[in-house]
Design a protein around this motif. Structure first.
Motif, PDB file in Angstrom:
ATOM      1  N   LEU A 108      38.747 -13.160 -27.854  1.00  0.00           N
ATOM      2  CA  LEU A 108      38.085 -12.181 -28.604  1.00  0.00           C
ATOM      3  C   LEU A 108      37.746 -10.299 -28.772  1.00  0.00           C
ATOM      4  CD1 LEU A 108      35.375 -15.213 -29.437  1.00  0.00           C
ATOM      5  CD2 LEU A 108      37.972 -14.169 -30.783  1.00  0.00           C
ATOM      6  N   ALA A 109      37.425  -9.483 -29.455  1.00  0.00           N
ATOM      7  CA  ALA A 109      37.101  -8.306 -29.400  1.00  0.00           C
ATOM      8  C   ALA A 109      35.747  -8.697 -29.061  1.00  0.00           C
ATOM      9  CB  ALA A 109      37.336  -7.111 -30.710  1.00  0.00           C
ATOM     10  N   ASN A 110      35.060  -7.757 -28.302  1.00  0.00           N
ATOM     11  CA  ASN A 110      33.882  -7.776 -27.770  1.00  0.00           C
ATOM     12  C   ASN A 110      32.961  -7.018 -29.410  1.00  0.00           C
ATOM     13  OD1 ASN A 110      31.362  -7.696 -26.539  1.00  0.00           O
ATOM     14  ND2 ASN A 110      31.485  -7.436 -24.927  1.00  0.00           N
ATOM     15  N   ARG A 111      32.202  -8.037 -30.395  1.00  0.00           N
ATOM     16  CA  ARG A 111      32.099  -7.623 -31.331  1.00  0.00           C
ATOM     17  C   ARG A 111      31.073  -8.584 -32.116  1.00  0.00           C
ATOM     18  NH1 ARG A 111      33.853  -9.297 -35.642  1.00  0.00           N
ATOM     19  NH2 ARG A 111      36.183 -10.301 -35.832  1.00  0.00           N
ATOM     20  N   MET A 112      30.185  -7.855 -32.773  1.00  0.00           N
ATOM     21  CA  MET A 112      28.887  -8.734 -33.328  1.00  0.00           C
ATOM     22  C   MET A 112      29.668  -9.588 -34.449  1.00  0.00           C
ATOM     23  SD  MET A 112      25.995  -8.349 -33.457  1.00  0.00           S
ATOM     24  CE  MET A 112      25.011  -6.964 -33.458  1.00  0.00           C
ATOM     25  N   GLY A 113      29.688 -11.128 -34.101  1.00  0.00           N
ATOM     26  CA  GLY A 113      30.068 -11.540 -35.469  1.00  0.00           C
ATOM     27  C   GLY A 113      31.223 -12.404 -34.605  1.00  0.00           C
ATOM     28  N   ALA A 114      31.610 -12.034 -33.847  1.00  0.00           N
ATOM     29  CA  ALA A 114      33.081 -12.602 -32.982  1.00  0.00           C
ATOM     30  C   ALA A 114      33.045 -14.295 -33.057  1.00  0.00           C
ATOM     31  CB  ALA A 114      33.731 -11.803 -32.249  1.00  0.00           C
ATOM     32  N   MET A 115      31.475 -14.684 -32.250  1.00  0.00           N
ATOM     33  CA  MET A 115      31.669 -15.377 -31.348  1.00  0.00           C
ATOM     34  C   MET A 115      31.376 -16.307 -32.768  1.00  0.00           C
ATOM     35  SD  MET A 115      31.564 -17.288 -29.255  1.00  0.00           S
ATOM     36  CE  MET A 115      30.962 -18.239 -27.485  1.00  0.00           C
ATOM     37  N   LEU A 116      30.121 -16.280 -33.758  1.00  0.00           N
ATOM     38  CA  LEU A 116      30.259 -16.787 -35.232  1.00  0.00           C
ATOM     39  C   LEU A 116      31.226 -16.756 -35.445  1.00  0.00           C
ATOM     40  CD1 LEU A 116      28.709 -18.138 -37.552  1.00  0.00           C
ATOM     41  CD2 LEU A 116      27.707 -15.855 -37.886  1.00  0.00           C
ATOM     42  N   ASP A 117      32.279 -16.615 -35.697  1.00  0.00           N
ATOM     43  CA  ASP A 117      33.642 -16.388 -36.903  1.00  0.00           C
ATOM     44  C   ASP A 117      34.303 -17.584 -36.045  1.00  0.00           C
ATOM     45  OD1 ASP A 117      35.369 -16.276 -38.414  1.00  0.00           O
ATOM     46  OD2 ASP A 117      36.760 -14.897 -37.415  1.00  0.00           O
ATOM     47  N   LEU A 118      34.388 -17.790 -34.464  1.00  0.00           N
ATOM     48  CA  LEU A 118      35.064 -18.313 -34.354  1.00  0.00           C
ATOM     49  C   LEU A 118      34.929 -20.256 -33.942  1.00  0.00           C
ATOM     50  CD1 LEU A 118      37.464 -19.554 -31.832  1.00  0.00           C
ATOM     51  CD2 LEU A 118      35.882 -18.998 -29.757  1.00  0.00           C
ATOM     52  N   VAL A 119      33.201 -19.930 -33.884  1.00  0.00           N
ATOM     53  CA  VAL A 119      32.891 -21.384 -33.928  1.00  0.00           C
ATOM     54  C   VAL A 119      32.465 -21.874 -35.071  1.00  0.00           C
ATOM     55  CG1 VAL A 119      29.709 -22.135 -33.872  1.00  0.00           C
ATOM     56  CG2 VAL A 119      30.791 -21.012 -31.705  1.00  0.00           C
ATOM     57  N   ARG A 120      32.048 -21.094 -36.707  1.00  0.00           N
ATOM     58  CA  ARG A 120      32.618 -21.213 -37.443  1.00  0.00           C
ATOM     59  C   ARG A 120      33.825 -22.020 -37.865  1.00  0.00           C
ATOM     60  NH1 ARG A 120      30.753 -17.100 -41.186  1.00  0.00           N
ATOM     61  NH2 ARG A 120      28.911 -17.886 -40.483  1.00  0.00           N
ATOM     62  N   ARG A 121      34.902 -21.443 -37.374  1.00  0.00           N
ATOM     63  CA  ARG A 121      36.377 -21.996 -37.474  1.00  0.00           C
ATOM     64  C   ARG A 121      36.594 -23.779 -37.658  1.00  0.00           C
ATOM     65  NH1 ARG A 121      39.593 -18.679 -38.932  1.00  0.00           N
ATOM     66  NH2 ARG A 121      39.627 -15.866 -39.385  1.00  0.00           N
ATOM     67  N   PHE A 122      35.931 -23.740 -36.211  1.00  0.00           N
ATOM     68  CA  PHE A 122      35.887 -25.442 -35.691  1.00  0.00           C
ATOM     69  C   PHE A 122      34.536 -26.060 -36.577  1.00  0.00           C
ATOM     70  CE2 PHE A 122      37.730 -23.419 -31.891  1.00  0.00           C
ATOM     71  CZ  PHE A 122      38.745 -24.076 -31.587  1.00  0.00           C
ATOM     72  N   GLU A 123      33.249 -25.804 -36.589  1.00  0.00           N
ATOM     73  CA  GLU A 123      32.167 -26.455 -36.984  1.00  0.00           C
ATOM     74  C   GLU A 123      32.294 -26.859 -38.993  1.00  0.00           C
ATOM     75  OE1 GLU A 123      29.813 -27.860 -35.270  1.00  0.00           O
ATOM     76  OE2 GLU A 123      30.826 -27.012 -33.871  1.00  0.00           O
ATOM     77  N   THR A 124      33.124 -26.095 -39.280  1.00  0.00           N
ATOM     78  CA  THR A 124      33.395 -26.755 -40.499  1.00  0.00           C
ATOM     79  C   THR A 124      34.773 -27.520 -40.604  1.00  0.00           C
ATOM     80  OG1 THR A 124      34.560 -24.598 -40.781  1.00  0.00           O
ATOM     81  CG2 THR A 124      32.528 -24.260 -41.722  1.00  0.00           C
ATOM     82  N   THR A 151      33.815  -9.004 -21.422  1.00  0.00           N
ATOM     83  CA  THR A 151      33.536  -8.006 -20.112  1.00  0.00           C
ATOM     84  C   THR A 151      33.632  -6.794 -21.070  1.00  0.00           C
ATOM     85  OG1 THR A 151      36.121  -7.722 -21.198  1.00  0.00           O
ATOM     86  CG2 THR A 151      35.991  -9.111 -19.288  1.00  0.00           C
ATOM     87  N   ALA A 152      33.586  -5.627 -21.007  1.00  0.00           N
ATOM     88  CA  ALA A 152      33.427  -5.039 -21.960  1.00  0.00           C
ATOM     89  C   ALA A 152      34.128  -3.954 -22.963  1.00  0.00           C
ATOM     90  CB  ALA A 152      33.027  -2.977 -21.090  1.00  0.00           C
ATOM     91  N   ASP A 153      35.360  -4.472 -22.782  1.00  0.00           N
ATOM     92  CA  ASP A 153      36.417  -4.824 -24.384  1.00  0.00           C
ATOM     93  C   ASP A 153      36.252  -6.117 -24.579  1.00  0.00           C
ATOM     94  OD1 ASP A 153      36.441  -1.366 -23.696  1.00  0.00           O
ATOM     95  OD2 ASP A 153      38.412  -2.188 -22.010  1.00  0.00           O
ATOM     96  N   CYS A 154      35.987  -6.700 -23.733  1.00  0.00           N
ATOM     97  CA  CYS A 154      36.847  -8.533 -24.731  1.00  0.00           C
ATOM     98  C   CYS A 154      36.062  -9.378 -24.305  1.00  0.00           C
ATOM     99  CB  CYS A 154      38.239  -8.748 -24.737  1.00  0.00           C
ATOM    100  SG  CYS A 154      38.871  -8.652 -23.143  1.00  0.00           S
ATOM    101  N   ALA A 155      36.323 -11.004 -24.903  1.00  0.00           N
ATOM    102  CA  ALA A 155      35.445 -12.088 -23.931  1.00  0.00           C
ATOM    103  C   ALA A 155      36.504 -12.851 -23.475  1.00  0.00           C
ATOM    104  CB  ALA A 155      34.268 -11.952 -24.940  1.00  0.00           C
ATOM    105  N   ILE A 156      36.432 -13.942 -23.263  1.00  0.00           N
ATOM    106  CA  ILE A 156      37.540 -14.678 -22.760  1.00  0.00           C
ATOM    107  C   ILE A 156      36.195 -16.198 -23.235  1.00  0.00           C
ATOM    108  CG2 ILE A 156      38.807 -16.433 -21.758  1.00  0.00           C
ATOM    109  CD1 ILE A 156      39.614 -14.173 -20.045  1.00  0.00           C
ATOM    110  N   ILE A 157      36.742 -16.651 -24.077  1.00  0.00           N
ATOM    111  CA  ILE A 157      36.231 -18.119 -24.611  1.00  0.00           C
ATOM    112  C   ILE A 157      36.424 -19.276 -24.341  1.00  0.00           C
ATOM    113  CG2 ILE A 157      34.689 -19.602 -26.436  1.00  0.00           C
ATOM    114  CD1 ILE A 157      33.445 -16.265 -25.986  1.00  0.00           C
ATOM    115  N   ARG A 158      35.999 -19.405 -22.759  1.00  0.00           N
ATOM    116  CA  ARG A 158      36.862 -20.885 -22.689  1.00  0.00           C
ATOM    117  C   ARG A 158      35.990 -22.147 -23.547  1.00  0.00           C
ATOM    118  NH1 ARG A 158      36.804 -18.491 -16.620  1.00  0.00           N
ATOM    119  NH2 ARG A 158      38.826 -18.041 -16.272  1.00  0.00           N
TER     120      ARG A 158
END
Length: 167
Positions: A33-49, A62-69
């Protein structure tokens, strides 16, 4: 039943595919995921809905991106969710180890792995109870998967499968 096929050039040697393994494991998605506001929310919402639950999750930032395992409750449906979202991801195998019923469960697991000369790359807890008894478990990534399975099973550890996540 393990998948296999016979190749005339191999003299009838049975070859097993990764999906045909007969040892316990679960698939983990490594979502970039891009390291930006709301990216994690978008990912979690896709599963939780959906009816697919995120049963385990860790974030490597990291500074540029996040790896969500993450480990979903249903691998195939989780794959569909990520593919439809057009998110970049890879997959890897994890072991889900039931925490032993003693005062030092992490020490017990890590000592068992050391005894088998197995490197523990990373670990994180599950967010839900696993199996019919709702057991606590640890998701672990190791350098020698098959050796870890044998070592842990020989020492009496319970390893969970994807089927246990759906139950």
């Amino acid at each position: 039943m393990p998948s296999s096929f016979e190749d005339e050039n191999e003299g009838g040697i049975e070859i097993r595919t990764a999906r045909g393994r007969d040892w316990p494991s679960v698939r983990q998605f490594n979502v970039f995921l891009a390291n930006r506001m709301g990216a994690m929310l978008d990912l979690v919402r896709r599963f939780e809905t959906t009816d697919v639950r995120v049963v385990s999750l860790t974030v490597v930032e990291t500074a540029d991106c996040a790896i969500i395992r993450l480990v979903p409750s249903d691998y195939e449906r989780g794959f569909e969710v990520l593919t439809q979202a057009k998110l970049p991801f890879t997959e890897s195998d994890l072991l889900l180890v039931k925490l032993p019923d003693n005062d030092q469960p992490l020490l017990t697991i890590t000592k068992a792995l050391l005894g088998g000369e197995i490197n523990l790359s990373y670990a994180y807890p599950l967010l839900i109870g696993v199996g019919p008894m709702g057991n606590t478990a640890l998701a672990i990534h190791v350098d020698q998967f098959e050796t870890a399975v044998t070592t842990l099973q020989n020492q009496g550890f319970t390893l969970f499968t994807e089927t246990d996540l759906r139950d």
